[in-house]
Write an enzyme that holds these catalytic residues in place. Structure first.
Site, mmCIF file in Angstrom:
data_model
loop_
_atom_site.group_PDB
_atom_site.id
_atom_site.type_symbol
_atom_site.label_atom_id
_atom_site.label_comp_id
_atom_site.label_asym_id
_atom_site.label_seq_id
_atom_site.Cartn_x
_atom_site.Cartn_y
_atom_site.Cartn_z
ATOM 1 C CD GLU A 227 0.200 23.937 -64.356
ATOM 2 O OE1 GLU A 227 0.513 22.927 -64.098
ATOM 3 O OE2 GLU A 227 -1.130 24.413 -64.668
ATOM 4 N N PRO B 13 1.035 30.241 -70.668
ATOM 5 C CG PRO B 13 2.088 29.295 -72.315
ATOM 6 C CD PRO B 13 1.166 28.754 -71.362
ATOM 7 C CG HIS C 292 -6.203 10.274 -67.204
ATOM 8 N ND1 HIS C 292 -6.986 9.730 -68.448
ATOM 9 C CD2 HIS C 292 -6.032 11.612 -67.667
ATOM 10 C CE1 HIS C 292 -6.943 10.550 -69.389
ATOM 11 N NE2 HIS C 292 -6.323 11.723 -69.006
ATOM 12 C CE LYS D 162 2.182 8.536 -66.621
ATOM 13 N NZ LYS D 162 1.400 9.744 -66.603
ATOM 14 C CE1 TYR E 278 -1.567 21.806 -62.258
ATOM 15 C CE2 TYR E 278 -2.378 21.538 -59.981
ATOM 16 C CZ TYR E 278 -1.906 20.921 -61.149
ATOM 17 O OH TYR E 278 -1.323 19.677 -61.247
HETATM 18 P P1 FAD Z 1 -0.816 9.184 -70.046
HETATM 19 O O1 FAD Z 1 -0.161 8.843 -68.928
HETATM 20 O O2 FAD Z 1 -0.365 8.607 -71.533
HETATM 21 O O3 FAD Z 1 -2.192 8.369 -69.750
HETATM 22 C C1 FAD Z 1 -3.445 8.959 -70.638
HETATM 23 C C2 FAD Z 1 -4.549 7.622 -70.100
HETATM 24 O O4 FAD Z 1 -4.109 6.395 -70.931
HETATM 25 C C3 FAD Z 1 -4.681 7.300 -68.760
HETATM 26 O O5 FAD Z 1 -6.084 6.959 -68.469
HETATM 27 C C4 FAD Z 1 -3.786 6.177 -68.477
HETATM 28 O O6 FAD Z 1 -4.282 5.258 -67.504
HETATM 29 C C5 FAD Z 1 -3.749 5.534 -69.883
HETATM 30 N N1 FAD Z 1 -2.751 4.866 -70.290
HETATM 31 C C6 FAD Z 1 -1.446 5.097 -70.303
HETATM 32 N N2 FAD Z 1 -0.518 4.271 -70.992
HETATM 33 C C7 FAD Z 1 -1.392 3.388 -71.432
HETATM 34 C C8 FAD Z 1 -0.873 2.345 -72.195
HETATM 35 N N3 FAD Z 1 0.363 1.921 -72.397
HETATM 36 N N4 FAD Z 1 -2.094 1.696 -72.689
HETATM 37 C C9 FAD Z 1 -3.265 1.787 -72.345
HETATM 38 N N5 FAD Z 1 -3.570 3.016 -71.733
HETATM 39 C C10 FAD Z 1 -2.658 3.819 -71.034
HETATM 40 N N6 FAD Z 1 -2.071 19.005 -70.740
HETATM 41 C C11 FAD Z 1 -1.659 20.051 -71.675
HETATM 42 O O7 FAD Z 1 -2.193 19.947 -72.636
HETATM 43 N N7 FAD Z 1 -0.708 20.926 -71.394
HETATM 44 C C12 FAD Z 1 -0.154 20.854 -70.141
HETATM 45 O O8 FAD Z 1 0.702 21.727 -69.960
HETATM 46 C C13 FAD Z 1 -0.720 20.044 -69.255
HETATM 47 N N8 FAD Z 1 -0.078 20.089 -67.906
HETATM 48 C C14 FAD Z 1 -0.150 19.103 -66.860
HETATM 49 C C15 FAD Z 1 0.053 19.164 -65.647
HETATM 50 C C16 FAD Z 1 -0.294 18.347 -64.767
HETATM 51 C C17 FAD Z 1 0.377 18.399 -63.419
HETATM 52 C C18 FAD Z 1 -1.395 17.297 -65.129
HETATM 53 C C19 FAD Z 1 -1.834 16.316 -63.883
HETATM 54 C C20 FAD Z 1 -2.114 17.293 -66.254
HETATM 55 C C21 FAD Z 1 -1.574 18.147 -67.263
HETATM 56 N N9 FAD Z 1 -2.088 18.180 -68.833
HETATM 57 C C22 FAD Z 1 -1.581 19.122 -69.529
HETATM 58 C C23 FAD Z 1 -3.167 17.335 -69.043
HETATM 59 C C24 FAD Z 1 -2.883 16.048 -69.396
HETATM 60 O O9 FAD Z 1 -2.309 16.342 -70.698
HETATM 61 C C25 FAD Z 1 -4.145 15.285 -69.523
HETATM 62 O O10 FAD Z 1 -4.552 14.752 -68.207
HETATM 63 C C26 FAD Z 1 -3.904 14.004 -70.508
HETATM 64 O O11 FAD Z 1 -5.530 13.558 -70.819
HETATM 65 C C27 FAD Z 1 -3.329 12.957 -69.992
HETATM 66 O O12 FAD Z 1 -1.988 13.068 -69.840
HETATM 67 P P2 FAD Z 1 -1.035 12.277 -69.228
HETATM 68 O O13 FAD Z 1 0.408 12.421 -69.240
HETATM 69 O O14 FAD Z 1 -1.419 11.499 -67.791
HETATM 70 O O15 FAD Z 1 -1.140 10.582 -70.057
#
Ligand code: FAD
Length: 316
Positions: free
Chosen positions: A18, A21, A182, A198, A300
């Site tokens: 990964e 930018p 998380h 998801k 990373y």
């Molecule tokens: P989600 O899957 O939405 O989860 C977030 C939290 O909400 C979790 O605690 C989950 O348990 C909870 N949750 C999920 N769905 C629900 C629901 N329906 N109701 C209640 N709670 C729920 N961030 C960036 O800004 N840019 C990036 O490019 C980036 N790349 C990443 C790449 C990887 C591989 C990883 C692991 C993380 C990356 N992140 C990035 C960080 C990521 O955006 C953060 O960790 C963010 O806080 C959570 O994203 P998520 O997609 O896991 O969120």
């Protein structure tokens, strides 16, 4: 090509990484310097992170401070196009919910479809620095699952506010997974339930948060399989290379260093020594993960390719 097809067609662990930018104003050469040394390991795809706007205070002519919103690292989509063109690999843009309403997201997805991007890592994004919890913009996606649903609808030809079906996209969607949970999740079980949701919504592969204890990854995969998550789970690794990582990485990525590793790191007196221990640890982690048959080892780079090259050259 889709990540899932690369995995299906490969009989060994794939190397991928990964990049982030460059800071606004820097040239593409800055990131190519980090990528070039890694191309000998033949990554079929490279992920490109997305960075939303941040609030900052800038001094005005009258001496007063003004709160401004700036994007320090724009260019994710453009970099993806440049990588595909220059290296003939697939580029995987990270798309986040934060800062986008659903229409902005749809427009970005249309751009990516025209560019020939086949894979997307769909994420929520972190809360802004001044927010205690994540706040979507008006009309934006609240969780990653909402974004995944939106992409999936487009894959079915269903665009926003359109009654008729349109030209469907064909994105392979990835989601983030957290072997050590998380940071906001109440517990690992609830986080896993959200991860399963998801996948049920359309995620076809998972990339994990970085970790230093393979046992946590293996246990996470086992728990995922037990609740019916069958998609590939790609482990994410990051070699430790300096003193700052020792506190920043556990705090920012909510990960623990195993005691054996932290004991070795604590003995180090210089960054050089830390780097040596960090790279050796990453090599051992990689060897064990490859031995266990992981589909992809994902690194990373955080803008620094050299340490990843040192690890990769020992294991690929
Ligand atoms: P989600 O899957 O939405 O989860 C977030 C939290 O909400 C979790 O605690 C989950 O348990 C909870 N949750 C999920 N769905 C629900 C629901 N329906 N109701 C209640 N709670 C729920 N961030 C960036 O800004 N840019 C990036 O490019 C980036 N790349 C990443 C790449 C990887 C591989 C990883 C692991 C993380 C990356 N992140 C990035 C960080 C990521 O955006 C953060 O960790 C963010 O806080 C959570 O994203 P998520 O997609 O896991 O969120």
């Amino acid at each position: 090509m889709k990540v899932t097809d690369y995995i299906k067609n490969s009989n060994k662990t794939i190397f991928s990484f990964e990049i982030i930018p460059p800071l606004k104003g820097k040239g593409i050469e800055d990131i190519c310097e980090g990528i070039d040394p890694l191309m000998e390991f033949k990554p079929p795809f490279i992920n490109v992170t997305y960075h939303r706007e941040e609030y900052d205070y800038k001094k005005m002519g009258n001496g007063l401070l003004k709160k401004v919103s700036i994007r320090k690292r724009p260019g994710t989509v453009g970099i993806c196009a440049a990588l595909m063109n220059r290296y003939k690999v697939d580029a995987i843009p990270h798309i986040i919910c934060g800062g986008f309403n659903k229409e902005d997201t749809e427009s970005a997805l249309i751009d990516l479809k025209f560019l020939g991007v086949d894979n997307i890592l769909a994420l929520r994004g972190d809360p802004m620095k001044n927010e205690s919890s994540f706040v979507p913009v008006e009309g934006g996606n609240k969780f990653a699952i909402d974004l995944i649903q939106q992409i999936n609808e487009m894959n079915n030809g269903q665009y926003l506010y359109e009654e008729t079906k349109n030209s469907p996209s064909n994105f392979c969607i990835g989601a983030a997974g957290y072997p050590e949970k998380h940071f906001e999740a109440m517990n690992l079980a609830s986080d896993l339930r959200h991860l399963k949701a998801k996948v049920d919504a359309g995620a076809e592969f998972i990339v994990t948060q970085l970790f230093y204890d393979n046992k946590k990854y293996f246990s996470f995969v086992k728990k995922c399989r037990e609740i019916g998550i069958t998609v590939p789970i790609i482990p994410g690794l990051k070699p430790i290379t300096n003193q700052r990582h020792l506190t920043f990485i556990p705090k920012f990525f909510n990960t623990n260093f195993p005691e054996e590793f932290s004991n070795e790191l604590e003995k180090c007196k210089t960054n050089e020594e830390i780097k040596k221990v960090g790279i050796e640890w990453s090599i051992e982690q990689s060897k064990e993960l490859i031995g266990a048959g992981v589909p992809v080892l994902h690194f990373y780079t955080m803008g620094k390719g050299q340490s990843v090259k040192e690890v990769a050259s020992n294991v690929f």
